[in-house]
Design a protein around this motif. Structure first.
Motif, PDB file in Angstrom:
ATOM      1  N   ARG A  31       1.043  -0.995  -0.089  1.00 34.91           N
ATOM      2  CA  ARG A  31       0.084  -0.136   0.143  1.00 34.91           C
ATOM      3  C   ARG A  31       0.977   0.951   0.263  1.00 34.91           C
ATOM      4  NH1 ARG A  31      -3.089  -2.623   3.522  1.00 34.91           N
ATOM      5  NH2 ARG A  31      -2.300  -1.614   5.933  1.00 34.91           N
ATOM      6  N   TRP A  32       2.027   0.726   0.810  1.00 39.56           N
ATOM      7  CA  TRP A  32       2.850   2.129   0.855  1.00 39.56           C
ATOM      8  C   TRP A  32       3.543   2.391  -0.091  1.00 39.56           C
ATOM      9  CZ3 TRP A  32       8.381   2.434   0.649  1.00 39.56           C
ATOM     10  CH2 TRP A  32       9.099   3.128   0.697  1.00 39.56           C
ATOM     11  N   SER A  33       3.977   1.638  -1.206  1.00 37.28           N
ATOM     12  CA  SER A  33       4.814   1.730  -2.547  1.00 37.28           C
ATOM     13  C   SER A  33       3.722   2.215  -3.608  1.00 37.28           C
ATOM     14  CB  SER A  33       5.207   0.186  -3.125  1.00 37.28           C
ATOM     15  OG  SER A  33       3.946  -0.797  -3.445  1.00 37.28           O
ATOM     16  N   GLU A  34       2.221   1.847  -3.459  1.00 36.94           N
ATOM     17  CA  GLU A  34       1.513   1.854  -4.746  1.00 36.94           C
ATOM     18  C   GLU A  34       1.151   3.528  -4.518  1.00 36.94           C
ATOM     19  OE1 GLU A  34      -1.969   0.169  -3.843  1.00 36.94           O
ATOM     20  OE2 GLU A  34      -1.356  -1.404  -5.532  1.00 36.94           O
ATOM     21  N   GLY A  35       1.300   4.229  -3.013  1.00 36.22           N
ATOM     22  CA  GLY A  35       0.893   5.544  -2.618  1.00 36.22           C
ATOM     23  C   GLY A  35       1.604   6.733  -3.571  1.00 36.22           C
ATOM     24  N   ILE A  36       3.177   6.433  -3.252  1.00 40.46           N
ATOM     25  CA  ILE A  36       4.822   6.505  -4.154  1.00 40.46           C
ATOM     26  C   ILE A  36       3.753   6.697  -5.381  1.00 40.46           C
ATOM     27  CG2 ILE A  36       6.786   6.617  -3.968  1.00 40.46           C
ATOM     28  CD1 ILE A  36       7.578   5.870  -1.277  1.00 40.46           C
ATOM     29  N   ALA A  37       3.758   5.208  -5.758  1.00 45.64           N
ATOM     30  CA  ALA A  37       3.947   6.109  -7.324  1.00 45.64           C
ATOM     31  C   ALA A  37       3.108   6.376  -8.621  1.00 45.64           C
ATOM     32  CB  ALA A  37       3.605   4.266  -7.709  1.00 45.64           C
ATOM     33  N   ARG A  38       1.186   6.072  -7.092  1.00 49.73           N
ATOM     34  CA  ARG A  38       0.698   7.055  -7.717  1.00 49.73           C
ATOM     35  C   ARG A  38       1.318   8.785  -7.313  1.00 49.73           C
ATOM     36  NH1 ARG A  38      -2.769   3.517  -4.090  1.00 49.73           N
ATOM     37  NH2 ARG A  38      -4.210   2.231  -6.153  1.00 49.73           N
ATOM     38  N   GLY A  39       1.822   8.765  -5.743  1.00 46.94           N
ATOM     39  CA  GLY A  39       1.722  10.528  -6.290  1.00 46.94           C
ATOM     40  C   GLY A  39       2.921  10.554  -6.947  1.00 46.94           C
ATOM     41  N   MET A  40       3.958   9.954  -7.980  1.00 48.94           N
ATOM     42  CA  MET A  40       4.404  10.611  -8.478  1.00 48.94           C
ATOM     43  C   MET A  40       4.106  10.521 -10.230  1.00 48.94           C
ATOM     44  SD  MET A  40       8.086   8.233  -7.367  1.00 48.94           S
ATOM     45  CE  MET A  40       8.836   8.622  -8.877  1.00 48.94           C
ATOM     46  N   GLY A  41       3.307  10.154 -10.501  1.00 50.56           N
ATOM     47  CA  GLY A  41       2.008   9.570 -11.402  1.00 50.56           C
ATOM     48  C   GLY A  41       1.667  10.840 -11.777  1.00 50.56           C
ATOM     49  N   ALA A  43       0.770  15.357 -12.137  1.00 49.58           N
ATOM     50  CA  ALA A  43       1.144  16.048 -12.291  1.00 49.58           C
ATOM     51  C   ALA A  43       1.696  17.122 -11.314  1.00 49.58           C
ATOM     52  CB  ALA A  43       0.620  17.360 -13.078  1.00 49.58           C
ATOM     53  N   VAL A  44       0.737  17.210  -9.914  1.00 50.19           N
ATOM     54  CA  VAL A  44       1.958  18.174  -8.882  1.00 50.19           C
ATOM     55  C   VAL A  44       3.424  17.446  -8.785  1.00 50.19           C
ATOM     56  CG1 VAL A  44       1.860  18.256  -6.586  1.00 50.19           C
ATOM     57  CG2 VAL A  44      -0.338  18.517  -7.979  1.00 50.19           C
ATOM     58  N   PHE A  45       3.440  16.824  -8.793  1.00 48.36           N
ATOM     59  CA  PHE A  45       4.851  15.817  -8.368  1.00 48.36           C
ATOM     60  C   PHE A  45       5.951  16.160  -9.265  1.00 48.36           C
ATOM     61  CE2 PHE A  45       8.350  12.727  -8.820  1.00 48.36           C
ATOM     62  CZ  PHE A  45       8.719  13.252  -7.989  1.00 48.36           C
ATOM     63  N   TYR A  48       6.845  20.027  -8.740  1.00 49.10           N
ATOM     64  CA  TYR A  48       7.264  20.528  -7.268  1.00 49.10           C
ATOM     65  C   TYR A  48       8.437  20.104  -7.570  1.00 49.10           C
ATOM     66  CZ  TYR A  48       2.808  21.522  -4.533  1.00 49.10           C
ATOM     67  OH  TYR A  48       2.016  21.722  -3.836  1.00 49.10           O
ATOM     68  N   MET A  49       8.858  19.182  -8.543  1.00 53.27           N
ATOM     69  CA  MET A  49      10.224  18.728  -8.845  1.00 53.27           C
ATOM     70  C   MET A  49      11.727  19.629  -9.428  1.00 53.27           C
ATOM     71  SD  MET A  49      11.526  14.711 -10.260  1.00 53.27           S
ATOM     72  CE  MET A  49      11.199  15.131 -12.022  1.00 53.27           C
ATOM     73  N   THR A  50      10.450  19.729 -10.661  1.00 55.06           N
ATOM     74  CA  THR A  50      11.244  21.419 -11.637  1.00 55.06           C
ATOM     75  C   THR A  50      10.934  22.448 -10.593  1.00 55.06           C
ATOM     76  OG1 THR A  50      10.100  20.621 -13.015  1.00 55.06           O
ATOM     77  CG2 THR A  50      10.301  22.542 -13.683  1.00 55.06           C
ATOM     78  N   VAL A  51      10.287  22.865  -9.915  1.00 53.76           N
ATOM     79  CA  VAL A  51      10.244  23.862  -8.429  1.00 53.76           C
ATOM     80  C   VAL A  51      11.929  23.236  -7.980  1.00 53.76           C
ATOM     81  CG1 VAL A  51       9.878  25.582  -7.152  1.00 53.76           C
ATOM     82  CG2 VAL A  51       8.288  24.741  -8.868  1.00 53.76           C
TER      83      VAL A  51
END
Length: 203
Positions: A31-41, A43-45, A48-51
């Motif tokens: 579940r934790w890995s799915e949450g990270i994968a959803r967050g990385m997929g 536009a907000v991520f 933020y990474m570009t900024v």
């Protein structure tokens, strides 16, 4: 000494030796890995990474030399991005595997339901066919109505023929002098014809 010989006996299995790794809950980690994968997929991520990367470049390029923590060539930034990519790929694969497992379970459930629905449909089709066959051997309401209508028409026709026959007899009796019924030996061809058409034997 005796204990050492007992431990070296070949007829007894050796106790496993090795480093015991810490155990964790695979479901919670998934579940934790799915949450990270959803967050990385999202536009907000990416925004933020570009900024963060742009601020990193600006600070380590325009800031005073004594305040730059990662000068040009940005070695530390490259290391951070490499670590991020090395961890992101397995986490994304783990999330995809969990999603594939859920899809497989859902597909099996859909297949099972489709099989049950097919069996129910075939059963209903057989029952309907049996009912049609059984109803074909039973007099239906429309059939009874048609038969009653046909019988009513036949009765009306018979009544009309009887009335015509009676009128003819009355006319013949009125034409004869003295009235009365015709003699018994007089031929009655027209009456015989009416009886023949009526389908009844002569009286």
């Amino acid at each position: 000494m005796a204990e050492q010989r007992r431990a070296e006996r070949l007829d007894q299995p050796r106790e496993p030796r090795g480093v015991k790794l810490p155990r964790f809950d695979p479901e919670a980690f998934g579940r934790w890995s799915e949450g990270i994968a959803r967050g990385m997929g999202t536009a907000v991520f990416i925004v933020y990474m570009t900024v963060v990367i742009a601020a990193w470049f600006v600070w380590n390029t325009l800031a005073p030399a004594n305040l730059r923590f990662d000068p040009y060539t940005f070695t530390f930034l490259t290391l951070v991005l490499s670590l991020q990519a090395s961890y992101a790929a397995p986490l994304i694969l783990l999330a995809q595997n969990r999603q594939a497992d859920r899809d497989r379970v859902a597909l099996e459930e859909d297949r099972r339901r489709a099989t049950m629905q097919k069996a129910d449909t075939e059963y209903l089709a057989r029952e309907i066919a049996a009912l049609r066959i059984a109803m074909g051997e039973v007099a239906t309401r429309d059939f009874l109505r048609s038969e009653l209508a046909r019988l009513a028409e036949e009765l009306d026709e018979a009544a009309q023929r009887r009335q015509k026959l009676e009128r003819r007899q009355q006319e013949r009796a009125a034409r004869r002098p003295g009235g009365g019924e015709p003699p018994l030996d007089e031929p009655r061809d027209d009456l015989d014809g009416d009886h023949a058409r009526d389908g009844r034997p002569e009286g």
